[in-house]
Write a protein that holds these residues in place. Structure first.
Motif, mmCIF file in Angstrom:
data_model
loop_
_atom_site.group_PDB
_atom_site.id
_atom_site.type_symbol
_atom_site.label_atom_id
_atom_site.label_comp_id
_atom_site.label_asym_id
_atom_site.label_seq_id
_atom_site.Cartn_x
_atom_site.Cartn_y
_atom_site.Cartn_z
ATOM 1 N N LYS A 15 -2.527 5.156 9.430
ATOM 2 C CA LYS A 15 -3.681 5.973 9.776
ATOM 3 C C LYS A 15 -4.759 5.895 8.695
ATOM 4 C CE LYS A 15 -2.585 9.260 13.255
ATOM 5 N NZ LYS A 15 -1.397 8.592 13.763
ATOM 6 N N ARG A 35 3.831 7.919 0.221
ATOM 7 C CA ARG A 35 4.786 8.303 -0.800
ATOM 8 C C ARG A 35 5.138 9.800 -0.810
ATOM 9 N NH1 ARG A 35 7.239 6.046 -4.934
ATOM 10 N NH2 ARG A 35 7.875 7.360 -6.678
ATOM 11 N N PRO A 36 4.137 10.709 -0.690
ATOM 12 C CA PRO A 36 4.492 12.124 -0.809
ATOM 13 C C PRO A 36 5.618 12.566 0.126
ATOM 14 C CG PRO A 36 2.120 11.903 -0.956
ATOM 15 C CD PRO A 36 2.665 10.537 -0.597
ATOM 16 N N ILE A 37 5.603 12.101 1.379
ATOM 17 C CA ILE A 37 6.649 12.545 2.306
ATOM 18 C C ILE A 37 8.012 11.982 1.905
ATOM 19 C CG2 ILE A 37 6.065 10.697 3.949
ATOM 20 C CD1 ILE A 37 7.462 14.137 4.858
ATOM 21 N N ARG A 51 -4.658 15.153 8.660
ATOM 22 C CA ARG A 51 -3.898 15.765 9.750
ATOM 23 C C ARG A 51 -4.227 17.231 9.963
ATOM 24 N NH1 ARG A 51 -0.535 12.437 12.934
ATOM 25 N NH2 ARG A 51 0.466 10.923 11.598
ATOM 26 N N LYS A 78 -5.547 8.842 -2.620
ATOM 27 C CA LYS A 78 -4.654 8.392 -1.540
ATOM 28 C C LYS A 78 -3.492 9.336 -1.251
ATOM 29 C CE LYS A 78 -5.811 3.529 -1.925
ATOM 30 N NZ LYS A 78 -5.279 2.156 -1.988
ATOM 31 N N TYR A 79 -2.826 9.828 -2.309
ATOM 32 C CA TYR A 79 -1.626 10.647 -2.081
ATOM 33 C C TYR A 79 -1.960 11.902 -1.282
ATOM 34 C CZ TYR A 79 0.280 7.728 -5.798
ATOM 35 O OH TYR A 79 0.680 6.669 -6.557
ATOM 36 N N PRO A 129 -3.297 12.021 3.515
ATOM 37 C CA PRO A 129 -2.689 12.221 4.842
ATOM 38 C C PRO A 129 -2.697 13.682 5.300
ATOM 39 C CG PRO A 129 -1.405 10.614 3.631
ATOM 40 C CD PRO A 129 -2.447 11.152 2.663
ATOM 41 N N ILE A 154 6.428 10.442 17.416
ATOM 42 C CA ILE A 154 6.392 10.776 15.991
ATOM 43 C C ILE A 154 4.943 10.878 15.517
ATOM 44 C CG2 ILE A 154 6.892 9.867 13.678
ATOM 45 C CD1 ILE A 154 9.351 10.920 15.008
ATOM 46 N N SER A 155 4.153 9.883 15.897
ATOM 47 C CA SER A 155 2.781 9.808 15.418
ATOM 48 C C SER A 155 1.985 11.026 15.866
ATOM 49 C CB SER A 155 2.154 8.521 15.945
ATOM 50 O OG SER A 155 0.839 8.395 15.499
ATOM 51 N N LYS A 186 0.734 4.362 -1.619
ATOM 52 C CA LYS A 186 0.394 5.729 -2.000
ATOM 53 C C LYS A 186 0.384 6.722 -0.857
ATOM 54 C CE LYS A 186 -2.098 4.448 -6.187
ATOM 55 N NZ LYS A 186 -3.326 4.647 -6.970
ATOM 56 N N TYR A 187 -0.233 6.343 0.266
ATOM 57 C CA TYR A 187 -0.357 7.301 1.371
ATOM 58 C C TYR A 187 1.006 7.778 1.864
ATOM 59 C CZ TYR A 187 -5.092 5.448 1.543
ATOM 60 O OH TYR A 187 -6.359 5.042 1.218
ATOM 61 N N ILE A 205 9.772 -1.868 15.926
ATOM 62 C CA ILE A 205 9.110 -0.731 16.561
ATOM 63 C C ILE A 205 7.692 -1.157 16.925
ATOM 64 C CG2 ILE A 205 8.423 1.689 16.302
ATOM 65 C CD1 ILE A 205 11.348 1.492 15.912
ATOM 66 N N GLU A 207 0.862 -1.186 0.000
ATOM 67 C CA GLU A 207 0.000 0.000 0.000
ATOM 68 C C GLU A 207 0.902 1.240 0.000
ATOM 69 O OE1 GLU A 207 -3.651 0.713 0.038
ATOM 70 O OE2 GLU A 207 -2.345 2.311 -0.598
ATOM 71 N N ASP A 236 3.477 5.768 9.496
ATOM 72 C CA ASP A 236 2.362 6.254 10.313
ATOM 73 C C ASP A 236 1.237 6.812 9.437
ATOM 74 O OD1 ASP A 236 1.135 6.959 12.847
ATOM 75 O OD2 ASP A 236 1.571 9.019 12.286
ATOM 76 N N SER A 237 1.599 7.557 8.385
ATOM 77 C CA SER A 237 0.582 8.090 7.470
ATOM 78 C C SER A 237 -0.214 6.953 6.827
ATOM 79 C CB SER A 237 1.229 8.927 6.360
ATOM 80 O OG SER A 237 1.864 10.050 6.897
ATOM 81 N N TRP A 239 3.766 14.515 14.540
ATOM 82 C CA TRP A 239 3.725 14.808 13.116
ATOM 83 C C TRP A 239 2.510 15.660 12.730
ATOM 84 C CZ3 TRP A 239 6.788 15.693 9.484
ATOM 85 C CH2 TRP A 239 6.410 15.644 8.147
ATOM 86 N N GLY A 240 1.384 15.405 13.392
ATOM 87 C CA GLY A 240 0.198 16.207 13.117
ATOM 88 C C GLY A 240 0.466 17.682 13.375
ATOM 89 N N ASN A 286 -5.051 3.109 6.237
ATOM 90 C CA ASN A 286 -5.395 1.796 5.713
ATOM 91 C C ASN A 286 -5.268 0.721 6.784
ATOM 92 O OD1 ASN A 286 -5.346 -0.747 4.367
ATOM 93 N ND2 ASN A 286 -4.977 0.333 2.452
#
Lengths: 244, 244
Positions: free
Chosen positions: A186, A157-159, B162, B154-155, B158, A223-224, A154-155, A213, A152, A182-183, A227-228, A188
């Motif tokens: 949250k 990937r951006p970071i 948040r 999906k991308y 997150p 972190i979780s 996609k979620y 972990i 999974e 973590d993204s 990060w927000g 999936n």
């Protein structure tokens, strides 16, 4: 589903995998999806898997068995001369497993598929990182594509796209990966902690820094939750849209 | 693919949609996926669509036509008494279009499917936001689920999860949405700028603030480039992993 990331850094390789497997929403288990092989000082190899669990476990078991009793026809992952040959060996083993099941009467043979990330270093060569497809072919990471994700993807990937830097330290890379994981967690339900990791230091040819972990680990909680707030601050730091 | 987001805020509703449609990688066009209907001071309704372009265009055309010449059998979106009835009307119109094509011999009728976001306000009721499925049923946004995404969701999810806050201003919401859209565009070729938006201010019953963000717009460039740095700073602000 699954989420695994393999990443090339200047200082070595970083691997992280989740541990959730599921067959339906009401049939959830925890399995380690990361396997390490080493011959200390000579080679260190890590494999991560996503896809059909029976297939990936059979692949790992076969590879393991052949490190103990191998012949010319079935080379061992502890004996192949290069990482490229290791990737071929793993890919061939996977094809063998999938074909076996297909011959036994499986109709939709894609259901037995799996995608793998293989990385490591064998003395005489550089650290290398591969992604192996269910068809048994594979691609290698490079400066242009320095990390692979499977499952999974996609979620998280951006970071990775934005914050990856080949000059990162292991500590920074762990932080980045935990944010990416973590993204994903949250968003999936089929991806879940604990997360296994392996930090491979270039030219050591040793599996030294590995660990797990847990979801309740204080650092992961930090972190979780942090990060927000960090994201909100990041958004605040950008200028607002002007409606005029 | 497509990416559209509809969001409920305390001050009103926010809509944003991309404009890329594609039939294969070598057949790319730009289409507006957002349609507005209004009867100033009495109602303001916005529709966004993802899925089969022929279906969504037919739905919009039929709805449009019926605002001009409607009878009791075919009510008009400018005449229905509530947003709930508007959602039913849109859903029924979509089902009508899909059924027509299916009867004409289409085999895999899912290929004609579309998913819609409908939002707005009709005098006497509050602003409401719906997501309409290809099957013609729909769900409504609430405090627990205050925004809907359709298409390649999906991308960009997150950051929405948040950073969304119902008390946001329109300017902050635009910034958040542009970050979410930018993350999606950077990862998926089938989503592309320009982006259309509509900021609906509660109880105005007017379509006032609409516009289009071009890819080369200075503000979008600022967000797109600034977000990478902002994310890196956000990551830096969290404590590094400790290897001891």
């Amino acid at each position: 589903m699954t989420y695994c990331v393999g990443m090339m850094l200047d200082i070595g390789l970083v691997f992280m995998s989740d541990t959730r497997t599921n067959a339906g929403l009401d049939n959830i288990s925890t399995f380690k999806k990361m396997t390490n092989w080493e011959s200390p000082g000579e080679r260190a190899i890590t494999l991560m898997s996503s896809g059909n669990l029976a297939t990936t476990q059979a692949v790992v078991s076969l590879l393991d068995e052949r490190t103990r009793a191998h012949d010319d026809r079935d080379p061992s992952i502890l004996a192949v001369p290069s990482m490229f040959q290791a990737a071929r060996l793993v890919a061939d083993t996977m094809r063998e497993v999938i074909t076996q099941h297909a011959e036994a009467g499986q109709q939709a043979d894609s259901a037995f598929g799996a995608t793998l990330i293989l990385g490591g270093q064998i003395k005489g060569g550089p650290p290398r990182l591969f992604m192996i497809y269910p068809e048994g072919n594979f691609i290698e990471a490079s400066a242009d594509t320095p990390f692979f994700q499977i499952g999974e993807t996609k979620y998280g990937r951006p970071i990775l796209v934005r914050a990856y830097d080949p000059q990162m330290s292991f500590k920074e890379a762990m932080k980045l990966l935990l944010v990416s994981f973590d993204s994903t967690v949250k968003a999936n339900l089929s991806v879940g902690a604990p997360f296994d990791f392996h930090l491979y230091e270039k030219d050591t040819m040793k599996i030294e820094t590995t660990g797990r972990i847990e979801p309740e680990a204080p650092y992961f909680q930090l972190i979780s939750q942090g990060w927000g707030d960090a994201l909100k601050n990041a958004l605040d730091s950008l200028p607002d849209f002007s409606l005029e």
